[in-house]
Design a protein around this motif. Structure first.
Motif, mmCIF file in Angstrom:
data_model
loop_
_atom_site.group_PDB
_atom_site.id
_atom_site.type_symbol
_atom_site.label_atom_id
_atom_site.label_comp_id
_atom_site.label_asym_id
_atom_site.label_seq_id
_atom_site.Cartn_x
_atom_site.Cartn_y
_atom_site.Cartn_z
ATOM 1 N N GLY A 140 0.777 -1.266 0.123
ATOM 2 C CA GLY A 140 -0.128 -0.056 -0.178
ATOM 3 C C GLY A 140 0.819 1.205 -0.015
ATOM 4 N N GLY A 141 2.130 1.283 0.099
ATOM 5 C CA GLY A 141 3.066 2.265 -0.041
ATOM 6 C C GLY A 141 3.722 2.359 -1.445
ATOM 7 N N LYS A 142 4.538 3.525 -1.316
ATOM 8 C CA LYS A 142 5.204 3.874 -2.434
ATOM 9 C C LYS A 142 6.132 3.049 -3.175
ATOM 10 C CE LYS A 142 8.763 6.514 -0.510
ATOM 11 N NZ LYS A 142 9.739 5.146 -0.733
ATOM 12 N N ASP A 143 6.787 2.185 -2.613
ATOM 13 C CA ASP A 143 7.693 1.411 -3.107
ATOM 14 C C ASP A 143 7.047 0.124 -3.762
ATOM 15 O OD1 ASP A 143 9.459 2.880 -1.573
ATOM 16 O OD2 ASP A 143 9.777 1.240 -0.093
ATOM 17 N N SER A 144 6.336 -0.440 -3.415
ATOM 18 C CA SER A 144 5.618 -1.660 -4.117
ATOM 19 C C SER A 144 4.864 -1.170 -5.171
ATOM 20 C CB SER A 144 4.907 -2.397 -3.186
ATOM 21 O OG SER A 144 3.634 -1.771 -2.531
ATOM 22 N N LEU A 145 4.153 0.118 -5.412
ATOM 23 C CA LEU A 145 3.570 0.680 -6.275
ATOM 24 C C LEU A 145 4.424 1.197 -7.415
ATOM 25 C CD1 LEU A 145 0.971 2.854 -4.367
ATOM 26 C CD2 LEU A 145 0.339 0.346 -5.617
ATOM 27 N N VAL A 146 5.853 1.331 -7.019
ATOM 28 C CA VAL A 146 6.634 1.789 -8.183
ATOM 29 C C VAL A 146 7.169 0.443 -8.834
ATOM 30 C CG1 VAL A 146 9.287 2.212 -8.468
ATOM 31 C CG2 VAL A 146 7.507 3.885 -7.397
ATOM 32 N N SER A 147 7.160 -0.682 -8.040
ATOM 33 C CA SER A 147 7.515 -1.922 -8.777
ATOM 34 C C SER A 147 6.482 -2.413 -9.697
ATOM 35 C CB SER A 147 7.791 -3.390 -7.436
ATOM 36 O OG SER A 147 8.881 -3.042 -6.928
ATOM 37 N N VAL A 148 5.160 -2.134 -9.303
ATOM 38 C CA VAL A 148 3.906 -2.658 -10.084
ATOM 39 C C VAL A 148 4.046 -1.518 -11.373
ATOM 40 C CG1 VAL A 148 1.464 -2.163 -10.359
ATOM 41 C CG2 VAL A 148 2.342 -3.078 -8.209
ATOM 42 N N ASP A 149 4.344 -0.214 -11.211
ATOM 43 C CA ASP A 149 4.515 0.445 -12.371
ATOM 44 C C ASP A 149 5.678 0.070 -13.513
ATOM 45 O OD1 ASP A 149 3.768 2.987 -13.718
ATOM 46 O OD2 ASP A 149 5.644 3.684 -13.128
ATOM 47 N N LEU A 150 6.763 -0.344 -12.858
ATOM 48 C CA LEU A 150 7.913 -0.623 -13.718
ATOM 49 C C LEU A 150 7.461 -1.836 -14.583
ATOM 50 C CD1 LEU A 150 11.016 0.138 -11.311
ATOM 51 C CD2 LEU A 150 10.078 1.520 -13.840
ATOM 52 N N LEU A 151 6.653 -2.938 -13.733
ATOM 53 C CA LEU A 151 6.611 -4.154 -14.315
ATOM 54 C C LEU A 151 5.526 -3.952 -15.473
ATOM 55 C CD1 LEU A 151 6.631 -6.326 -11.120
ATOM 56 C CD2 LEU A 151 8.253 -6.390 -13.076
ATOM 57 N N ARG A 153 5.011 -1.241 -17.140
ATOM 58 C CA ARG A 153 5.623 -0.450 -18.416
ATOM 59 C C ARG A 153 6.660 -1.655 -19.069
ATOM 60 N NH1 ARG A 153 6.363 5.396 -17.570
ATOM 61 N NH2 ARG A 153 5.246 5.930 -15.595
ATOM 62 N N ALA A 154 6.857 -2.593 -18.524
ATOM 63 C CA ALA A 154 7.985 -3.753 -19.182
ATOM 64 C C ALA A 154 6.957 -4.597 -19.657
ATOM 65 C CB ALA A 154 8.865 -4.232 -18.092
ATOM 66 N N GLY A 155 5.663 -4.637 -19.575
ATOM 67 C CA GLY A 155 4.653 -5.573 -20.218
ATOM 68 C C GLY A 155 4.700 -6.958 -19.544
ATOM 69 N N LYS A 156 5.153 -6.904 -18.153
ATOM 70 C CA LYS A 156 5.189 -8.229 -17.366
ATOM 71 C C LYS A 156 3.595 -8.347 -16.858
ATOM 72 C CE LYS A 156 9.423 -9.105 -17.599
ATOM 73 N NZ LYS A 156 10.163 -10.642 -17.777
ATOM 74 N N ALA A 157 3.178 -9.386 -16.865
ATOM 75 C CA ALA A 157 1.870 -10.043 -16.043
ATOM 76 C C ALA A 157 2.213 -10.062 -14.938
ATOM 77 C CB ALA A 157 1.305 -11.087 -17.064
ATOM 78 N N ILE A 158 1.554 -9.722 -13.869
ATOM 79 C CA ILE A 158 1.769 -9.851 -12.525
ATOM 80 C C ILE A 158 0.407 -10.031 -11.656
ATOM 81 C CG2 ILE A 158 3.709 -8.320 -12.408
ATOM 82 C CD1 ILE A 158 1.941 -6.101 -11.313
ATOM 83 N N THR A 159 0.533 -10.726 -10.534
ATOM 84 C CA THR A 159 -0.555 -10.776 -9.658
ATOM 85 C C THR A 159 0.075 -10.476 -8.275
ATOM 86 O OG1 THR A 159 -1.516 -12.885 -10.730
ATOM 87 C CG2 THR A 159 -2.036 -12.424 -8.491
ATOM 88 N N LEU A 160 -0.663 -9.583 -7.497
ATOM 89 C CA LEU A 160 -0.458 -9.051 -6.336
ATOM 90 C C LEU A 160 -0.578 -10.040 -5.224
ATOM 91 C CD1 LEU A 160 -2.099 -5.499 -6.814
ATOM 92 C CD2 LEU A 160 0.282 -6.152 -7.528
ATOM 93 N N PHE A 161 -0.030 -9.681 -4.179
ATOM 94 C CA PHE A 161 -0.020 -10.697 -2.809
ATOM 95 C C PHE A 161 0.183 -9.872 -1.725
ATOM 96 C CE2 PHE A 161 1.921 -13.015 0.463
ATOM 97 C CZ PHE A 161 0.931 -14.053 0.690
ATOM 98 N N ALA A 162 -0.651 -9.906 -0.675
ATOM 99 C CA ALA A 162 -0.545 -9.512 0.604
ATOM 100 C C ALA A 162 -1.070 -10.361 1.796
ATOM 101 C CB ALA A 162 -1.503 -8.167 0.678
ATOM 102 N N VAL A 163 -0.756 -10.229 2.925
ATOM 103 C CA VAL A 163 -1.103 -11.151 4.140
ATOM 104 C C VAL A 163 -1.966 -9.992 5.014
ATOM 105 C CG1 VAL A 163 -0.592 -11.970 6.323
ATOM 106 C CG2 VAL A 163 1.030 -12.377 4.434
ATOM 107 N N ASN A 164 -3.282 -10.335 5.319
ATOM 108 C CA ASN A 164 -4.171 -9.579 5.943
ATOM 109 C C ASN A 164 -4.271 -8.267 5.301
ATOM 110 O OD1 ASN A 164 -4.666 -11.443 7.889
ATOM 111 N ND2 ASN A 164 -3.171 -10.529 9.324
ATOM 112 N N PRO A 165 -4.903 -8.253 3.843
ATOM 113 C CA PRO A 165 -4.886 -6.804 3.239
ATOM 114 C C PRO A 165 -6.075 -6.039 3.804
ATOM 115 C CG PRO A 165 -5.798 -8.599 1.844
ATOM 116 C CD PRO A 165 -5.037 -9.500 3.252
ATOM 117 N N LYS A 166 -5.804 -4.942 4.088
ATOM 118 C CA LYS A 166 -6.773 -3.858 4.426
ATOM 119 C C LYS A 166 -6.346 -2.607 4.153
ATOM 120 C CE LYS A 166 -7.245 -6.158 9.115
ATOM 121 N NZ LYS A 166 -6.400 -7.175 9.170
ATOM 122 N N GLY A 167 -7.028 -1.483 4.349
ATOM 123 C CA GLY A 167 -6.708 -0.087 4.022
ATOM 124 C C GLY A 167 -6.093 0.136 2.740
#
Length: 444
Positions: A140-151, A153-167
């Motif tokens: 939910g912070g800037k770091d993982s969102l930069v990874s998402v954005d870079l991936l 832009r690079a055309g990589k298919a991704i699935t997100l993962f979290a433990v106890n996702p909230k907020g």
């Protein structure tokens, strides 16, 4: 008097319900922790493999730190687990360095003193058969969102993962448009109660190590061959020296730990599972620059730990008072306009005189690096110095007050050089060539 022993019991997993149970004994105390994996698409045949059983045993040992720390005994009994050659070094690191802050703040000397009881090493297992798919941990912070954005832009298919996702985890994941796998982790309530009682210890645990092991179980069950984290290079810098070693709040985000857990997961999965941080070459300032390229997540992201606990969101996205708020505001300020950044935080964190002592600590002018996931001391100093030449920020109370102190302590030349180095990507990382090549041009 018999010494207390911490015992990790053999974990159990039921593929029909997706529930994993982990039992622990601390002297006469007993605890049970539960993980719940979504049943749809769960690979029951993978759950029956020797590799999954190995990963489950490793996870049991790592999750155990939350219960071990109540009394922090010297003896740790892992004989109920079937571990392999090399696992002992990994688990020793988790219990010694991963709990380093906990030991330091409770004045407990444990480095080199813990005694692990192990069973005979397990025989190597065959490789897990996993698909070429990528699981990205999101917080939910800037770091993982930069990874998402870079991936992306690079055309990589991704699935997100979290433990106890909230907020912010849920809101940023929804904003991204990617599917997410969420695992529910339920700590034993008796452990939580005792941690608040006199006679028991409490403190920081290596949450990244814990979440990484849970992600490894998910990757093996749902068929992902790559786990990506978003730990930057500054995570390797420690806070203070204690008991003969550097103590690092972010140890399980460090490059040393990444190398250790990556090798452990590869061995346990028969070489089928890859693990690395996509942002390791970057400083926090560089990540701030990359994040500022898009306003896509401005109203939903947060790195504020003060308002986000086990119970979820307890207030606005940013409190403006904690070290995370102070630091994130600081590393975004060089790349964002005054109006944009103050709209995100709902305040001007740099124009509050009450924050001056906190920024003295962040920049190394007093105290020590805060026990938080913040960047390097010199990095913070260089970013604050950078703002002295920015029309939007140079007259803010914190910037104007600390400018002469920074000049006197570091010197202008050192601060300017440090900022230039922050914007130079480090070659010291574990990113596979296929991902590095795909992402590099999009980070330019």
């Amino acid at each position: 008097m018999t010494e207390t022993v911490f015992t990790v019991e053999r974990p159990r997993f039921d593929p029909r319900t997706g529930a994993a149970l982990f039992g622990y004994r601390l002297g006469e105390l007993s605890f049970t922790e539960k993980l719940e994996f979504p049943v749809p698409e769960l690979g029951a045949e993978k759950a029956a493999s020797g590799a999954f059983a190995h990963l489950l045993d490793l996870t049991a040992a790592v999750l155990g730190v939350s219960y071990f720390k109540l009394l922090a005994p010297l003896d740790i009994d892992l004989t109920a687990l079937s571990l392999a050659e090399g696992d002992a070094a990994f688990l020793t690191d988790v219990y010694e360095n991963g709990l380093g802050e906990f030991y330091a703040r409770n004045a407990l000397e444990r480095f080199g003193r813990l005694r692990f009881r192990l069973s005979s090493p397990r025989t190597p297992t065959s490789s897990l058969t996993l698909l070429e798919r990528t699981l990205v941990l999101i917080g939910g912070g800037k770091d993982s969102l930069v990874s998402v954005d870079l991936l992306e832009r690079a055309g990589k298919a991704i699935t997100l993962f979290a433990v106890n996702p909230k907020g912010p985890i849920l809101s940023t994941a929804q904003r991204s448009g990617h599917e997410m796998i969420g695992v529910t982790r339920t700590l034993d309530p008796e452990m939580i109660r005792l941690s608040k009682e006199e006679g028991y210890y409490n403190g920081h645990v290596p949450s990244t190590a814990i979440n990484s092991m849970i992600a490894a179980l998910a990757a093996s069950l749902y068929g992902f061959d790559t786990i990506i984290l978003s730990n930057e290079r500054s995570a390797s810098e420690g806070n203070i020296a204690f008991d003969g070693r550097e103590t690092n709040h972010q140890h399980s985000k460090s490059l040393d730990f990444e190398r250790l857990i990556g090798g452990t997961l590869a061995r346990a999965s028969g070489g089928g599972l890859g693990y690395f941080s996509l942002l390791r070459p970057y400083s926090e300032a560089r990540i701030g620059q990359l994040f500022a390229r898009t306003s896509r997540y401005d109203d939903v992201f947060s790195s504020c730990n003060a308002n986000f606990r086990l119970g979820g969101n307890k207030g606005p996205l940013w409190c403006g008072k904690c070290p995370k708020c102070h630091f994130v505001f600081l590393v975004l300020a060089p790349w964002m306009t005054y109006d944009r950044l103050t709209a995100i935080f709902g305040q001007d964190v740099l124009d509050n005189p009450e924050n001056i002592p906190a920024y003295r600590e962040l920049t190394g002018l007093s105290g020590h690096k805060p026990w938080e996931c913040v960047g390097e001391i010199l990095e913070a100093a260089a970013c604050l110095w950078r703002l002295t030449g920015n029309a939007d920020w140079r007259n803010c109370t914190v910037v104007a007050t600390l400018r002469p102190e920074l000049e006197a302590f570091y010197g202008q030349s050192k601060l300017e050089t440090a900022f230039e180095e922050l914007m130079t990507d480090s070659p010291d990382h574990l990113i596979p060539a296929s991902f590095q090549t795909a992402v590099a041009s999009h980070a330019a």
